[in-house]
Design an enzyme around this catalytic site. Structure first.
Site, PDB file in Angstrom:
ATOM      1  N   THR A   1       7.051  84.447 126.325  1.00  0.00           N
ATOM      2  CA  THR A   1       7.372  85.553 125.420  1.00  0.00           C
ATOM      3  C   THR A   1       8.282  86.594 126.065  1.00  0.00           C
ATOM      4  O   THR A   1       8.185  86.872 127.262  1.00  0.00           O
ATOM      5  CB  THR A   1       6.095  86.240 124.878  1.00  0.00           C
ATOM      6  OG1 THR A   1       6.494  87.372 124.087  1.00  0.00           O
ATOM      7  CG2 THR A   1       5.169  86.725 125.977  1.00  0.00           C
ATOM      8  N   GLN A   2       9.146  87.178 125.239  1.00  0.00           N
ATOM      9  CA  GLN A   2      10.001  88.278 125.709  1.00  0.00           C
ATOM     10  C   GLN A   2       9.185  89.561 125.900  1.00  0.00           C
ATOM     11  O   GLN A   2       9.651  90.498 126.531  1.00  0.00           O
ATOM     12  CB  GLN A   2      11.085  88.579 124.667  1.00  0.00           C
ATOM     13  CG  GLN A   2      12.115  87.502 124.528  1.00  0.00           C
ATOM     14  CD  GLN A   2      13.101  87.777 123.387  1.00  0.00           C
ATOM     15  OE1 GLN A   2      13.226  88.904 122.918  1.00  0.00           O
ATOM     16  NE2 GLN A   2      13.794  86.743 122.961  1.00  0.00           N
ATOM     17  N   CYS A   3       7.985  89.605 125.275  1.00  0.00           N
ATOM     18  CA  CYS A   3       7.164  90.824 125.388  1.00  0.00           C
ATOM     19  C   CYS A   3       6.669  90.973 126.818  1.00  0.00           C
ATOM     20  O   CYS A   3       6.399  89.996 127.510  1.00  0.00           O
ATOM     21  CB  CYS A   3       5.960  90.745 124.461  1.00  0.00           C
ATOM     22  SG  CYS A   3       6.407  90.751 122.742  1.00  0.00           S
TER      23      CYS A   3
ATOM     24  N   THR B   1      13.990  95.523 145.846  1.00  0.00           N
ATOM     25  CA  THR B   1      13.120  95.501 144.660  1.00  0.00           C
ATOM     26  C   THR B   1      13.681  94.647 143.525  1.00  0.00           C
ATOM     27  O   THR B   1      12.920  94.162 142.696  1.00  0.00           O
ATOM     28  CB  THR B   1      12.903  96.936 144.125  1.00  0.00           C
ATOM     29  OG1 THR B   1      14.177  97.526 143.864  1.00  0.00           O
ATOM     30  CG2 THR B   1      12.130  97.779 145.106  1.00  0.00           C
ATOM     31  N   ASP B   2      15.007  94.466 143.515  1.00  0.00           N
ATOM     32  CA  ASP B   2      15.610  93.821 142.338  1.00  0.00           C
ATOM     33  C   ASP B   2      15.044  92.433 142.065  1.00  0.00           C
ATOM     34  O   ASP B   2      14.824  92.068 140.915  1.00  0.00           O
ATOM     35  CB  ASP B   2      17.137  93.730 142.493  1.00  0.00           C
ATOM     36  CG  ASP B   2      17.800  95.099 142.369  1.00  0.00           C
ATOM     37  OD1 ASP B   2      17.117  96.038 141.902  1.00  0.00           O
ATOM     38  OD2 ASP B   2      18.985  95.230 142.730  1.00  0.00           O
TER      39      ASP B   2
ATOM     40  N   THR C   1      16.858  98.218 149.963  1.00  0.00           N
ATOM     41  CA  THR C   1      17.043  99.661 150.157  1.00  0.00           C
ATOM     42  C   THR C   1      16.131 100.233 151.242  1.00  0.00           C
ATOM     43  O   THR C   1      16.538 101.117 151.995  1.00  0.00           O
ATOM     44  CB  THR C   1      16.733 100.377 148.818  1.00  0.00           C
ATOM     45  OG1 THR C   1      17.602  99.843 147.833  1.00  0.00           O
ATOM     46  CG2 THR C   1      16.922 101.873 148.917  1.00  0.00           C
TER      47      THR C   1
ATOM     48  N   SER D   1      18.788  92.233 147.726  1.00  0.00           N
ATOM     49  CA  SER D   1      18.006  91.128 147.167  1.00  0.00           C
ATOM     50  C   SER D   1      18.644  90.520 145.925  1.00  0.00           C
ATOM     51  O   SER D   1      18.201  89.475 145.455  1.00  0.00           O
ATOM     52  CB  SER D   1      16.568  91.564 146.889  1.00  0.00           C
ATOM     53  OG  SER D   1      16.481  92.309 145.711  1.00  0.00           O
TER      54      SER D   1
HETATM   55  N1  ASP Z   1      19.644  96.314 145.195  1.00  0.00           N
HETATM   56  C1  ASP Z   1      18.517  96.578 146.068  1.00  0.00           C
HETATM   57  C2  ASP Z   1      17.857  95.251 146.391  1.00  0.00           C
HETATM   58  O1  ASP Z   1      17.174  94.711 145.573  1.00  0.00           O
HETATM   59  C3  ASP Z   1      17.570  97.505 145.436  1.00  0.00           C
HETATM   60  C4  ASP Z   1      16.340  97.768 146.248  1.00  0.00           C
HETATM   61  O2  ASP Z   1      16.188  97.398 147.372  1.00  0.00           O
HETATM   62  O3  ASP Z   1      15.447  98.384 145.721  1.00  0.00           O
HETATM   63  O4  ASP Z   1      18.039  94.754 147.486  1.00  0.00           O
END
Ligand code: ASP
Length: 344
Positions: free
Chosen positions: A279-281, A91-92, A17, A60
């Site tokens: 762990t899932q936590c 970010t993903d 993004t 991503s």
């Molecule tokens: N779907 C985007 C990615 O991970 C979201 C982002 O960039 O924050 O490329």
């Protein structure tokens, strides 16, 4: 180089993004050579910032280990020309990529700082400018002996610098999208950037950067949950083409105590698979000595992931399995703290 000398930073744009703009038909990546018009603030840096753009640029969600290899090779090739690297990434899967690079780069003495944003860098309320500008500042920072302040793979996001293999994306919409619940931030940015030097890992000796690009991706992830069927557990834990399974367990590493589940676990370990308990936590660690439901896993030969994240565990398995054909060696190394990924 003394800390008075100027740094040179390589900005590597992989997609996400941060580098997109509205096209009328949704967000699309903009030509990165326009970065200065989108972020004129970059001109205020007094040191050299070069950029390198991946082709194709990706969301991503489409990241593949091949991209991590490309990134590691690029960093190795450019290593002597720059003081630090900033990787712009969606970010993903940023926590996966940062984890992977932390294990793929050996002998790192320069910063590799991942960043991105929740809103495109050109949009009015973007979080991208602060993230980008501060990530560059961190990548260029030197201590008073002229060494890189953060010679680690890290994620800079929303005023915090997190160890890459400790971070996880915790919020899909807030600017405060990442956390490293089992490891305090390596730095926090306010009016000054405060580095937590006691926590940052500095190399004990200067060695040339080595990269591990052989990855073995034959890993499955099984999240235990109430109602999981024997067939599902069997398919994953005894599946063909799978060398290791991350079992995402409850609490401090507990799973189902029913004999059918323990039998499958035993059979899986007996067949030579590596089983890693995570762990899932979000916070805390696996302790398979606490409850009978955890003890059964330990007795069956499941390896404790301690307080590693799933992203970190997956990356560690990919790299160790790519390096070693011997599963017993991989298991021994899984229990060791190699790159700050676990607390012990
Ligand atoms: N779907 C985007 C990615 O991970 C979201 C982002 O960039 O924050 O490329």
């Amino acid at each position: 180089m003394s800390n008075k000398e100027k740094s040179a930073i390589l900005l590597i744009y992989t997609g996400g993004t941060i580098g997109m703009k509205e096209s009328g038909q949704g967000l699309v990546p903009f030509d990165f050579s326009q970065i200065l018009s989108e972020v004129p603030e970059l001109q205020k840096f007094t040191f050299k910032i070069d950029s390198y753009t991946f082709d194709p640029l990706i969301d991503s969600s489409d990241v593949e280990p091949a991209m991590w290899k490309e990134l590691s090779v690029l960093i190795k090739e450019k290593y002597d020309d720059y003081d630090g690297f900033v990787v712009l990434h969606g970010t993903d899967t940023m926590a996966y990529s940062a984890s992977a690079l932390s294990f793929m780069l050996d002998g790192l003495a320069k910063p590799v700082i991942f960043t991105g944003s929740q809103l495109p860098v050109g949009s009015l309320r973007t979080d991208g400018k602060e993230n980008l500008v501060s990530a560059i500042e961190v990548a260029a920072a030197k201590d008073d002996r002229g060494r890189a302040m953060v010679p680690e793979v890290a994620i800079y996001f929303n005023s915090q610098l997190l160890r890459g293999n400790r971070a996880t994306k915790v919020n899909a919409t807030a600017f405060d999208a990442f956390r490293s619940p089992n490891c305090p931030p390596l730095a926090e940015a306010g009016i000054r950037i405060r580095y937590n030097k006691a926590l940052i890992r500095y190399p004990s000796s200067v060695v040339p950067l080595a990269i591990h690009t052989r990855l073995d991706t034959r890993v499955a992830i099984l999240k235990v949950h109430p109602g999981i069927t024997e067939q599902v557990a069997r398919n994953v834990l005894l599946g063909s083409g799978i060398r290791a399974v991350i079992i995402e367990t409850y609490g401090s590493g507990n799973a189902i105590s029913k004999p059918w589940f323990t039998d499958i676990i035993r059979e899986s370990v007996g067949s030579g698979k590596i089983l890693l308990n995570i762990t899932q936590c979000l916070a805390g660690d696996v302790n398979m000595n606490l409850y009978a439901t955890g003890k059964a896993l330990k007795e069956a030969g499941v390896v404790s992931g301690s307080d590693i994240t799933t992203e970190g565990g997956l990356a560690k398995l990919f790299v160790l399995m790519g390096e070693y054909a011997d599963n017993e060696k991989v298991k021994r190394l899984l229990e060791k703290n190699l790159k700050g990924e676990i607390s012990k």
